[in-house]
Each structure stands twice: as structure tokens, then as C-alpha cells.
Design a protein around this motif. Structure first.
Motif, mmCIF file in Angstrom:
data_model
loop_
_atom_site.group_PDB
_atom_site.id
_atom_site.type_symbol
_atom_site.label_atom_id
_atom_site.label_comp_id
_atom_site.label_asym_id
_atom_site.label_seq_id
_atom_site.Cartn_x
_atom_site.Cartn_y
_atom_site.Cartn_z
ATOM 1 N N PHE A 267 -18.056 -30.212 45.760
ATOM 2 C CA PHE A 267 -16.728 -29.701 46.087
ATOM 3 C C PHE A 267 -15.665 -30.371 45.206
ATOM 4 C CE2 PHE A 267 -19.179 -28.838 49.893
ATOM 5 C CZ PHE A 267 -18.781 -27.540 50.198
ATOM 6 N N GLY A 268 -14.769 -29.548 44.685
ATOM 7 C CA GLY A 268 -13.640 -30.035 43.900
ATOM 8 C C GLY A 268 -12.346 -29.584 44.544
ATOM 9 N N THR A 269 -11.260 -30.186 44.120
ATOM 10 C CA THR A 269 -9.961 -29.834 44.711
ATOM 11 C C THR A 269 -8.919 -29.671 43.615
ATOM 12 O OG1 THR A 269 -9.467 -32.179 45.023
ATOM 13 C CG2 THR A 269 -10.381 -30.992 46.905
ATOM 14 N N GLU A 270 -8.004 -28.756 43.845
ATOM 15 C CA GLU A 270 -6.814 -28.616 43.009
ATOM 16 C C GLU A 270 -5.600 -28.849 43.917
ATOM 17 O OE1 GLU A 270 -6.661 -28.265 39.799
ATOM 18 O OE2 GLU A 270 -8.829 -28.125 39.579
ATOM 19 N N THR A 271 -4.735 -29.720 43.490
ATOM 20 C CA THR A 271 -3.548 -30.025 44.283
ATOM 21 C C THR A 271 -2.378 -29.197 43.773
ATOM 22 O OG1 THR A 271 -4.301 -32.268 44.710
ATOM 23 C CG2 THR A 271 -1.970 -31.825 45.047
ATOM 24 N N LEU A 272 -1.794 -28.433 44.658
ATOM 25 C CA LEU A 272 -0.696 -27.549 44.300
ATOM 26 C C LEU A 272 0.612 -28.332 44.275
ATOM 27 C CD1 LEU A 272 0.200 -24.656 43.722
ATOM 28 C CD2 LEU A 272 0.457 -24.317 46.180
ATOM 29 N N ARG A 273 1.243 -28.382 43.104
ATOM 30 C CA ARG A 273 2.542 -29.025 42.984
ATOM 31 C C ARG A 273 3.625 -27.957 43.090
ATOM 32 N NH1 ARG A 273 3.298 -34.105 41.802
ATOM 33 N NH2 ARG A 273 4.962 -33.552 43.247
ATOM 34 N N MET A 274 4.456 -28.055 44.101
ATOM 35 C CA MET A 274 5.583 -27.134 44.285
ATOM 36 C C MET A 274 6.858 -27.881 43.887
ATOM 37 S SD MET A 274 4.334 -24.248 45.324
ATOM 38 C CE MET A 274 5.759 -23.404 45.983
ATOM 39 N N TYR A 275 7.512 -27.380 42.868
ATOM 40 C CA TYR A 275 8.689 -28.060 42.331
ATOM 41 C C TYR A 275 9.962 -27.515 42.974
ATOM 42 C CZ TYR A 275 5.389 -29.559 38.743
ATOM 43 O OH TYR A 275 4.315 -30.100 38.088
ATOM 44 N N GLY A 276 10.796 -28.422 43.451
ATOM 45 C CA GLY A 276 12.064 -28.013 44.023
ATOM 46 C C GLY A 276 13.064 -27.644 42.935
ATOM 47 N N VAL A 277 13.681 -26.479 43.074
ATOM 48 C CA VAL A 277 14.660 -25.989 42.103
ATOM 49 C C VAL A 277 15.912 -25.589 42.879
ATOM 50 C CG1 VAL A 277 15.011 -24.436 40.144
ATOM 51 C CG2 VAL A 277 12.690 -25.050 40.825
ATOM 52 N N GLY A 332 8.354 -24.044 30.893
ATOM 53 C CA GLY A 332 8.932 -25.154 31.635
ATOM 54 C C GLY A 332 8.199 -26.472 31.453
ATOM 55 N N ILE A 333 8.963 -27.556 31.413
ATOM 56 C CA ILE A 333 8.413 -28.916 31.377
ATOM 57 C C ILE A 333 9.221 -29.745 32.368
ATOM 58 C CG2 ILE A 333 7.988 -30.972 29.989
ATOM 59 C CD1 ILE A 333 7.838 -29.161 27.539
ATOM 60 N N ARG A 334 8.629 -30.066 33.490
ATOM 61 C CA ARG A 334 9.340 -30.755 34.569
ATOM 62 C C ARG A 334 9.771 -32.157 34.161
ATOM 63 N NH1 ARG A 334 11.888 -30.344 39.719
ATOM 64 N NH2 ARG A 334 11.724 -32.393 40.709
ATOM 65 N N LYS A 335 11.045 -32.428 34.403
ATOM 66 C CA LYS A 335 11.567 -33.782 34.272
ATOM 67 C C LYS A 335 12.300 -34.116 35.560
ATOM 68 C CE LYS A 335 12.122 -34.116 29.253
ATOM 69 N NZ LYS A 335 13.066 -34.402 28.143
ATOM 70 N N ASP A 336 12.049 -35.304 36.091
ATOM 71 C CA ASP A 336 12.722 -35.686 37.329
ATOM 72 C C ASP A 336 14.229 -35.676 37.118
ATOM 73 O OD1 ASP A 336 10.368 -35.970 38.710
ATOM 74 O OD2 ASP A 336 10.155 -38.095 38.195
ATOM 75 N N PRO A 337 14.969 -35.096 38.052
ATOM 76 C CA PRO A 337 16.418 -34.965 37.863
ATOM 77 C C PRO A 337 17.128 -36.309 37.890
ATOM 78 C CG PRO A 337 15.790 -34.307 40.088
ATOM 79 C CD PRO A 337 14.514 -34.523 39.337
ATOM 80 N N ASP A 338 18.216 -36.376 37.119
ATOM 81 C CA ASP A 338 19.091 -37.541 37.118
ATOM 82 C C ASP A 338 20.204 -37.262 38.125
ATOM 83 O OD1 ASP A 338 20.656 -39.706 36.633
ATOM 84 O OD2 ASP A 338 20.778 -39.449 34.468
ATOM 85 N N PRO A 339 20.285 -38.014 39.227
ATOM 86 C CA PRO A 339 21.293 -37.731 40.254
ATOM 87 C C PRO A 339 22.699 -37.642 39.666
ATOM 88 C CG PRO A 339 19.760 -39.397 41.025
ATOM 89 C CD PRO A 339 19.458 -39.185 39.574
ATOM 90 N N ASP A 340 23.459 -36.677 40.178
ATOM 91 C CA ASP A 340 24.863 -36.475 39.805
ATOM 92 C C ASP A 340 25.048 -35.986 38.372
ATOM 93 O OD1 ASP A 340 25.614 -37.305 42.349
ATOM 94 O OD2 ASP A 340 25.759 -39.398 41.731
ATOM 95 N N MET A 346 14.843 -25.346 31.938
ATOM 96 C CA MET A 346 13.442 -25.486 31.561
ATOM 97 C C MET A 346 12.839 -26.811 32.022
ATOM 98 S SD MET A 346 12.563 -22.664 30.222
ATOM 99 C CE MET A 346 13.772 -21.855 31.248
ATOM 100 N N GLU A 347 13.661 -27.698 32.569
ATOM 101 C CA GLU A 347 13.154 -28.980 33.047
ATOM 102 C C GLU A 347 12.990 -29.012 34.564
ATOM 103 O OE1 GLU A 347 15.897 -31.859 31.572
ATOM 104 O OE2 GLU A 347 15.261 -31.646 29.486
ATOM 105 N N ALA A 348 13.159 -27.849 35.222
ATOM 106 C CA ALA A 348 13.078 -27.819 36.683
ATOM 107 C C ALA A 348 11.638 -27.759 37.185
ATOM 108 C CB ALA A 348 13.871 -26.625 37.226
ATOM 109 N N ALA A 349 10.707 -27.217 36.388
ATOM 110 C CA ALA A 349 9.317 -27.081 36.834
ATOM 111 C C ALA A 349 8.420 -26.915 35.621
ATOM 112 C CB ALA A 349 9.164 -25.889 37.780
ATOM 113 N N ASP A 350 7.142 -27.253 35.779
ATOM 114 C CA ASP A 350 6.156 -27.050 34.717
ATOM 115 C C ASP A 350 5.807 -25.573 34.590
ATOM 116 O OD1 ASP A 350 6.000 -29.687 34.056
ATOM 117 O OD2 ASP A 350 4.084 -30.074 35.059
ATOM 118 N N GLY A 351 5.713 -25.105 33.338
ATOM 119 C CA GLY A 351 5.214 -23.769 33.061
ATOM 120 C C GLY A 351 3.716 -23.803 32.798
ATOM 121 N N ILE A 352 3.143 -22.652 32.509
ATOM 122 C CA ILE A 352 1.688 -22.562 32.358
ATOM 123 C C ILE A 352 1.184 -23.362 31.162
ATOM 124 C CG2 ILE A 352 1.845 -20.402 31.047
ATOM 125 C CD1 ILE A 352 -0.942 -21.535 33.498
ATOM 126 N N TYR A 353 1.954 -23.419 30.067
ATOM 127 C CA TYR A 353 1.475 -24.152 28.893
ATOM 128 C C TYR A 353 1.519 -25.659 29.130
ATOM 129 C CZ TYR A 353 1.099 -19.950 26.108
ATOM 130 O OH TYR A 353 0.696 -18.735 25.620
#
Length: 725
Positions: A267-277, A332-340, A346-353
Motif C-alpha cells: 500500500f502506498g499513499t499520496e497526500t493531497l496538499r490544498m493551498y489556501g488562496v 504555479g509555484i507555491r511560495k509561503d506568503p509574506d504577512p502584510d 503564480m505563487e499561491a499554489a503549485d501547478g502541474i509542472y
């Protein structure tokens, strides 16, 4: 309930011109109540309607609401007609084998059908106030409420029945659910922004010359390739299983059962990452607009808050959010947001590539109880394939497809996904090599030699060179609540309006492959996604952040930004020891001093725009200079006035200082499949190339100073334009 909206419709259904009156009060007769009940109006509704017959009038009813009710009743009646018709056909079939006892039942059904058809005729003939469109179905529409229609609710006519409207999507989902078929539908929101054009009424009913026109066009959605699943939370676990070998020669007559039992489930697992936008905006005072071009659109008088105009703008915002998400799902290439600080779309979530890159180059696993939590894991072993160009694209597709294990490839379920820019090159390759594209069927493409492997093009992927294969349906887009992105919240504060929405999104595969802690251990046997070994080529440059040292974490070629002030680069962030990095000057405001980490440079680098320096990081953290060049310095120069110059031994050239008008008619010694770059120079007697003879161009080219053209030689001996600047 605003019963005034239904008076005209009820009069038409009852076939009367006015309601009965007694002692100055309007009422419904028992016969009229019975007729309304036969049209599926409830007793409670009829009582409420009769009670409001004598209520004071406060203006005309809204035709759109009346028509929506009529359309709903019509749909219910039509659905009953469809069901009764099916019952009739079943009875007729049964009668052929039975006795005359069924004739009475058939007559009863026929009578009921005639009654329902009469009701449909009555409803369909009711007047529609919105632009003269019919409230019912057109004459050409067949009987039956067609829930398979994805454009109009039940196949009914009228813009108010369009499936673009979210409330129609919810209505269709509810009716399908009653049949045991469950589909996703957008949740209800305070304002239906897809329907604002109708809801705002007179705000939009202005002449064409007075309209506010936006040329923003919604991008086609990739959900046709990767369907959306709703209802998922971040870190949801998708479980898949890898099966070992089970069968063997029969030895049941001589063997001990326990000793010959074989087979395994891994058994293998894939963890679903849901990015907040999120979408956040503040509309400041729009009062000044009423003094200029908004004029006749002003419905709020002297109020500084022009809500109707804000609602119009939000319609356009909805389109823009859609377009940004479509591009983010690819690039998309996710980068953690800088507060304020506002972030990039394009930095809000990862795209397929980016998702695939991490499965090849490694990523931190977040799967709980999977044995690899918090560790870097690898899942895809890429194929070692040549870089793709117009001369070898077909061979690369064939070679890569042949490397997929036959147990998957021959199922007919494997799809090759390619950037959309490659598809016309592949068509041209097949046409030149085989005389025609033998694998081409309208809207369908297949890998030549593997008719069971489809090719599907990904939009918005012009920068990418990665191609990948997987089982169709393995990759999906995900959200938490359907339609949540357009569920706008509004709050007025002083003379401004705050608008925002929050949602979660993701794109990833249900099954990638077994997770390995070492990249060298990945064997490719237990994976369901296959790809080539590179995505962005070295000659493609990712843009660097403004006013910061360039980072090569995502790609080894970076182009500096136009900075707020001259920037002295002191480090190349995320460079790997022994790895080449290419830094291209996006403007002349960057320098690299021969000092500290760059003390091994031959001299200070003070580039002009477009200059490139190539470096390698040493184990001690210092950078070794490999080369520095400009386009002109790396180019061979064509002889002056040359019309058939030789390109032997090089691929980049610059035109000479011609003494007369010069037109290139051939490139001698060119090799098929090689891309040649020709830079222009000067303006007097600049070299030209015509779109004729041996050159197939988009248009004739004049190679003056600053211009360039890239050409590739095909098997037919002609040179085809790849791009021009």
C-alpha cells in the motif's frame, strides 16, 4: 414570497382575464384552485396567493422571476409527461402479450398525457417580458426534460435557463440527486455574479455606445483534461496499492499450501496538499466618477459608494480570477506568503509542472504514518530523452512511449500530455516525414506507432519542455467547496467597500508511485507517471525577484529584474555545488564585483541588457566563471553581401555590413533538425529573407540591428521559421 410577480402568469394558466370579485374582494373559485393544484402549486402557496390578491399594488412584478417560476413548473410538468410516456410504452408492450384488460389502463394514460400536453401548451404560450424570449420551450424542442443538457437547464430555452447560472447548476444537481446521480454544484452566495447582467437590470440596458466594454476573455479550462473533485481538505490521504506476482504452475497435488502461497499487497499513499488562496481588494470612493464618464450609470445618487459599478467590476474580477487559476494550475509555484505584503498570483499554489518537478527532484513528505513523514522522497525516474525540437519531436514521442512498461502502455488508457506549442510541430513533423499526418483524426491525436496512446495538449504551457505520460483520469484538480472562489464577501467601511473571497485549490495525481528516500533507488517499476528528464531548457530564463539576489532553486537560468535601484549581486541563492548557473541581465542596473564569493571571476561583470554570465559553484561556496557572452560576441559573421552563406560548424550568426541590397536565398551546409539563429546588424542595406523559395516564414524578414530569426531545416530541404524577435 412576492406573489405580485405571479398574477399575470396565474391568469394565463387559468385562462381568465381577471380574478373573480365578491363584495370588493378578489378570490379563487374551487375549480381554479383545483386547476392550479394540477400544475403542482401547493395548497399553502395557493392560500398565500389568494390572501395577497387584495394586497396594495407597489409596482409591476419582475418578469424574470415570473418566467423562472413558469419555467420550473413547465420543467416539472414535462418531466411527468416524459415519465408517463415511458409507462405508456411499457403498457403497450405488455398488452401485446396479455389480454384486453390493459386497454382501460392505456386509455387512462393516454388521457393523462393529453392533459399534460395541454398544460405544457398553456405554459409555453405565456408572454416573456425579457427581450421577447419565450417562457417555455421552442417548438423544435422534443418533449421530455433533458437533464443531460449541459448548456440549458433541462434543454429549456431562455437565458435564465442557461447553465452558466449557478442556481441552475444547483437545480440540476438536486434533480440528478433525486435519481441517485450525485454531481458537484457551486454553493449559494449572496450575489450570483455569473447572473449580474440580468440582475442589475437597467444598469446594463444601455446603448452599445454607452456601455463599459472589457476585452478580458476567459481562458478555456483545463478541467476538461483534469476534472475537479470537491470536498477535500489539506493533507487528505489518497491510498493506492501495488500488487506483487500471484500466479504460478499448479502443484496443488504435491505441495503444502502454506509453502507455495505467494503474492503481496504494497500500500502506498499520496497526500493531497490544498493551498489556501484569497482575493482581497478595497474600492475607494467612486464619487468622482459621476462627474465624468460614469454619468448615466450612477444609480446611487450622491453616495460616494457606487455599488452598482462595483458589482460590474466584480464580474470582470471573476473572469480574471478564473484566468489566473487556469494559468496557476499549469505554471504555479507555491511560495509561503509574506504577512502584510501582496503576493503574486503564480505563487499561491503549485501547478502541474511544479508538482512533477518535486516528484522527480524530491520533496518533503507530509503523509502521516507513512514511514517517510518529514523526509525528502522521490517518486519518478525520468526518461533520458533528447531535447525536443521540430526535427526530432516525433522520434522523442515514439522513444519515450516505447519505454513505458507494456502492461500499462497497451491498456489503451495511457495519455501523453504535451505543452500546446508542441502540437503543431508534431503535426508538421508527421506531414514532412510521412507525407501526411496518418495518425490525425479531428480533435484526436495519437503517438505515431502507438495508436492506443493519445496525445493531449496542455494550454498556457509555452515555457515548458516537459512531456509526461500517465493513466487517463489519474490527475485531477481539487477544491474544498465548489464555486467558493466567486463567493465574494462585501463590507462597507466609511466611504469604501472591502471585497474578499477565500478558497482552496490543488492539482495532483491520485497515484504517482512508490516513495524512495534515495533518488538513485527509484527504478521506474512502481510508478504511474513517466516523463522526460528536463522541463525548462537552459536557454529559457526564469524572471528573478526584484531588488534581490537571484535564486536558482527552480531553474538554473535566471534573468534579473528591472530593479528599483542599481543592484550589486553578492550571491546566487540555492545554487548547488558543481552545478552550472546562467545569469542574464534583464537591464543594465546589475553588477557582480570580483570579490567575496565571486573573487574567482576574471573581472567585474558590468553587463549590458541581454548579456549572460555562466558560473559554477565550488565546494567552498565560491563561484568559478565558466564564460560570459553577448549574442553578437558568440556569433559568426556572414560575409558582406552573402546571399547563400554557409552555416557549417556553428548555429548562431550575425549578418555582415552589406554594401548593397542583400537577400538570403539559401543557407549552405545546413543540417536537418538543427535550429539556426541569425542576428541582424545595421540599418543600411540590412539583409532580408523572403517568405518564398527555400524559406517558409510567417512573413518576410528584414534583419536590421536588434532583430533576429530562428530557422530549422526540414527533410524537404526548406527552412521553417521557429521564432523571430
Amino acid at each position: 414570497m412576492n406573489f405580485k410577480n405571479f398574477k399575470t402568469s396565474v391568469l394565463a394558466i387559468l385562462g381568465i382575464s381577471k380574478f373573480h370579485e365578491q363584495e370588493g374582494k378578489k378570490f379563487l373559485t374551487p375549480e381554479e384552485k383545483a386547476k392550479l393544484k394540477s400544475y403542482d402549486f401547493s395548497d399553502r402557496w395557493i392560500e398565500g396567493f389568494e390572501a395577497h390578491l387584495n394586497a396594495p399594488e407597489d409596482g409591476e412584478g419582475e418578469g424574470d422571476q415570473r418566467s423562472a417560476v413558469i419555467a420550473t413548473i413547465l420543467g416539472q410538468t414535462t418531466e411527468r409527461l416524459d415519465a408517463t410516456s415511458r409507462e405508456l410504452e411499457a403498457l403497450k408492450a405488455s398488452t401485446a402479450k396479455a389480454d384486453e384488460a390493459h386497454e382501460a389502463a392505456i386509455k387512462e394514460k393516454e388521457s393523462k398525457i393529453a392533459s399534460l400536453q395541454e398544460k405544457i401548451k398553456t405554459l409555453s404560450s405565456l408572454p416573456e417580458p425579457d427581450g421577447g424570449k419565450s417562457a417555455g420551450m421552442p417548438a423544435a424542442t422534443p418533449s421530455g426534460f433533458n437533464l443531460e443538457d449541459t448548456h440549458q437547464l433541462g434543454g429549456m430555452a431562455g437565458s435564465y435557463n442557461s447553465m452558466d447560472r449557478t442556481y441552475n447548476q444547483r437545480a440540476r444537481a438536486a434533480m440528478l440527486a433525486a435519481r441517485g446521480i450525485y454531481t458537484d454544484a457551486p454553493a449559494a452566495s449572496s450575489v450570483d455574479f455569473k447572473n449580474l447582467q440580468e440582475d442589475l437590470g437597467a444598469f446594463y440596458r444601455t446603448s452599445w455606445n454607452d456601455r463599459l466594454v472589457s476585452f478580458l476573455t476567459e481562458l478555456p479550462t483545463i478541467t476538461t483534461l483534469f476534472p475537479t473533485e470537491s470536498g477535500h481538505q489539506d493533507l487528505s490521504t489518497l491510498v493506492n496499492v501495488f500488487l506483487g506476482e500471484f500466479s504460478q504452475a499448479d502443484s496443488s497435488g504435491q505441495s503444502d499450501f502454506a509453502k507455495v502461497a505467494k503474492g503481496s499487497f504494497d500500500f502506498g499513499t499520496e497526500t493531497l496538499r490544498m493551498y489556501g488562496v484569497m482575493f482581497v481588494h478595497v474600492f475607494r470612493s467612486l464619487k468622482d466618477l459621476e462627474k465624468s464618464w460614469i454619468g448615466h450609470l450612477n444609480r446611487e445618487g450622491s453616495s460616494p459608494v457606487k455599488l452598482s459599478f462595483i458589482e460590474y467590476l466584480l464580474v470582470e474580477v471573476a473572469k480574471k480570477l478564473h484566468n489566473e487559476r487556469e494559468q496557476r494550475w499549469i505554471n504555479g509555484i507555491r511560495k509561503d506568503p509574506d504577512p502584510d505584503k501582496p503576493g503574486r498570483a503564480m505563487e499561491a499554489a503549485d501547478g502541474i509542472y511544479e508538482y512533477l518537478r518535486k516528484r522527480v527532484d524530491g520533496y518533503i513528505d507530509f503523509t502521516p504514518n507513512g514511514g517517510t513523514l518529514g523526509k525528502t522522497v522521490y517518486q519518478i525516474k525520468p526518461f533520458d530523452l533528447p531535447e525536443i525540437n521540430s526535427g526530432n519531436i516525433g522520434e522523442v514521442f515514439f522513444q519515450g512511449t516505447s519505454m513505458i512498461p507494456a502492461k500499462f502502455r497497451d491498456t489503451g488508457k495511457v495519455v501523453l500530455y504535451i505543452p500546446s506549442w508542441m502540437l503543431p510541430l508534431y503535426h508538421r513533423y508527421n506531414e514532412m516525414k510521412y507525407g501526411k499526418n496518418v495518425n490525425y483524426v479531428a480533435n484526436e491525436d495519437y503517438v505515431h506507432g502507438f495508436p492506443g496512446v493519445k496525445i493531449k495538449a496542455l494550454p498556457n504551457a509555452d515555457n515548458h519542455h516537459r512531456i509526461f505520460w500517465t493513466i487517463e483520469g489519474n490527475i485531477k484538480t481539487y477544491d474544498q467547496v465548489a464555486g467558493e472562489m466567486l463567493r465574494f464577501n462585501m463590507e462597507q467601511q466609511d466611504w469604501s467597500i472591502k471585497v474578499w473571497s477565500n478558497w482552496k485549490e490543488s492539482i495532483q495525481a491520485e497515484a504517482v508511485g512508490r516513495k524512495y528516500l534515495s533518488k538513485t533507488d527509484v527504478d521506474g517499476e512502481n510508478q504511474l507517471i513517466w516523463c522526460n528528464q528536463y522541463d525548462l531548457p537552459a536557454n529559457f530564463f526564469l524572471p528573478a525577484d526584484k531588488d534581490k539576489n537571484p535564486s536558482v532553486a527552480l531553474h538554473n537560468s535566471v534573468e534579473t529584474a528591472v530593479n528599483s535601484a542599481p543592484l550589486a549581486i553578492t550571491d546566487i541563492e540555492d545554487a548547488k555545488v558543481g552545478g552550472m548557473v546562467n545569469i542574464k541581465a534583464g537591464s543594465a542596473d546589475v553588477t557582480i564585483k570580483k570579490a567575496d564569493k565571486f573573487s574567482l571571476l576574471t573581472a567585474d561583470w558590468t553587463p549590458a541588457k541581454g548579456d549572460i554570465i555562466t558560473l559554477m559553484k565550488r565546494a567552498d561556496g565560491k563561484f568559478v566563471e565558466i564564460s560570459r557572452h553577448t549574442a553578437a560576441s558568440d556569433s559568426y559573421i556572414f560575409p558582406a553581401d552573402a546571399t547563400t552563406p554557409s552555416v557549417k560548424g556553428a548555429t548562431t550568426f550575425i549578418t555582415g555590413a552589406n554594401t548593397k541590397a542583400t537577400a538570403i536565398t539559401d543557407l549552405e551546409d545546413a543540417v536537418t533538425g538543427i535550429v539556426y539563429t541569425i542576428h541582424g546588424s545595421g540599418s543600411d542595406n540590412a539583409t532580408t529573407i523572403a517568405n518564398s523559395g527555400k524559406f517558409v516564414l510567417t512573413a518576410a524578414m528584414t534583419l536590421s540591428d536588434g532583430k533576429l530569426i530562428r530557422l530549422v531545416k526540414a527533410d524537404d530541404g526548406k527552412f521553417y521559421e521557429v521564432e523571430r524577435v
